[in-house]
Design an enzyme around this catalytic site. Sequence first.
Site, mmCIF file in Angstrom:
data_model
loop_
_atom_site.group_PDB
_atom_site.id
_atom_site.type_symbol
_atom_site.label_atom_id
_atom_site.label_comp_id
_atom_site.label_asym_id
_atom_site.label_seq_id
_atom_site.Cartn_x
_atom_site.Cartn_y
_atom_site.Cartn_z
ATOM 1 N N VAL A 183 -30.326 -9.657 -47.076
ATOM 2 C CA VAL A 183 -30.647 -10.245 -45.773
ATOM 3 C C VAL A 183 -30.171 -11.690 -45.688
ATOM 4 O O VAL A 183 -30.590 -12.436 -44.805
ATOM 5 C CB VAL A 183 -32.176 -10.183 -45.517
ATOM 6 N N ASP A 184 -29.278 -12.100 -46.609
ATOM 7 C CA ASP A 184 -28.904 -13.510 -46.735
ATOM 8 C C ASP A 184 -27.522 -13.851 -46.182
ATOM 9 O O ASP A 184 -27.099 -14.996 -46.231
ATOM 10 C CB ASP A 184 -28.965 -13.940 -48.204
ATOM 11 N N CYS A 186 -35.741 -13.483 -29.343
ATOM 12 C CA CYS A 186 -36.773 -13.215 -28.345
ATOM 13 C C CYS A 186 -36.584 -11.783 -27.864
ATOM 14 O O CYS A 186 -35.512 -11.430 -27.361
ATOM 15 C CB CYS A 186 -36.658 -14.186 -27.183
ATOM 16 N N GLN A 198 -28.085 -4.145 -48.535
ATOM 17 C CA GLN A 198 -29.509 -4.283 -48.250
ATOM 18 C C GLN A 198 -29.925 -5.747 -48.211
ATOM 19 O O GLN A 198 -31.073 -6.051 -47.874
ATOM 20 C CB GLN A 198 -30.319 -3.545 -49.321
ATOM 21 N N HIS A 218 -30.751 -4.026 -43.420
ATOM 22 C CA HIS A 218 -32.060 -4.644 -43.257
ATOM 23 C C HIS A 218 -32.002 -5.827 -42.287
ATOM 24 O O HIS A 218 -32.986 -6.554 -42.163
ATOM 25 C CB HIS A 218 -32.603 -5.124 -44.606
ATOM 26 N N CYS A 269 -39.761 -18.146 -19.888
ATOM 27 C CA CYS A 269 -40.000 -17.079 -20.858
ATOM 28 C C CYS A 269 -41.191 -17.405 -21.768
ATOM 29 O O CYS A 269 -42.277 -16.868 -21.604
ATOM 30 C CB CYS A 269 -38.742 -16.836 -21.701
ATOM 31 N N CYS A 299 -36.115 -11.776 -23.628
ATOM 32 C CA CYS A 299 -34.882 -12.159 -22.928
ATOM 33 C C CYS A 299 -33.637 -12.058 -23.800
ATOM 34 O O CYS A 299 -32.520 -12.202 -23.303
ATOM 35 C CB CYS A 299 -35.009 -13.579 -22.374
#
Length: 252
Positions: free
Chosen positions: A100-101, A124, A98, A116, A155, A127
């Site tokens: 996110v690092d 983006c 879980q 996660h 963009c 694109c």
Amino acid sequence: MAVSTTDPEALAAALLEADRAVVLTGLRLGGPESLDLTHARGQWAQRASLEAFLTEPSRFWEYFYPTALAVAAREPGPAHHAIARLQRSGAVGALITQAVDRLHARAGSPDVVEVHGTLLTVRCERCGERYGLPEVGALIGAGDDGVPRCTTPGCAYPLRPEGTLWGEPLPRAAVERAWELAAEADAFFVLDSDLRTAPISLLPSVPLTRGAPLVVIGETPTQYDRYARMVVRAPSADLITAVADLIAPERP
């Protein structure tokens, strides 16, 4: 009834008895999860939510970017390296996190399932271009409103974090892969996860319904403690490192 233990030999034996041991780690391996990142009344829920991103993008990035930089400054700890050693030895067959690092990957763990996503890159949605945090900082500074935008010619679409924001679904592919691994596991180990947020909080039920043993290690009680074969009410770092030293000792 669960057995309470802090004996690394007992945990090592549980790992070695399995052919397909799967490990799930929480947001902060080696310690309790950050309430600010998991509590509905915390700053993360209020300022890094999908709603904030869509309605107050300048305020969102004002909070999100320094938070992401703080996460990026973390270094892999003993528990990250221990799990990587256990994977290389074959004692751990798969890793779901879980966090996110990206610390598991930096410690050498292969094929980490990040349910996660990660805070360390942004993308983006128009694109598909991706950016690292240093680039994002420059783009924030270059804009009049503090919102980073895509630099692909023609963009200029507002960027968004790769990680899951509060109030939006988890990445479908990662969750499906986590579910598959849980269904294949013949032993399931939970390290420092409160198991409070669906659908990942339901993962341990998958191996349990097949009779596979569950081991829960962490400071915070979980809803699965009563069903686990072993429960360790302590941070995982020292214990999982001791287990790795028994199964896959570091070479000098």
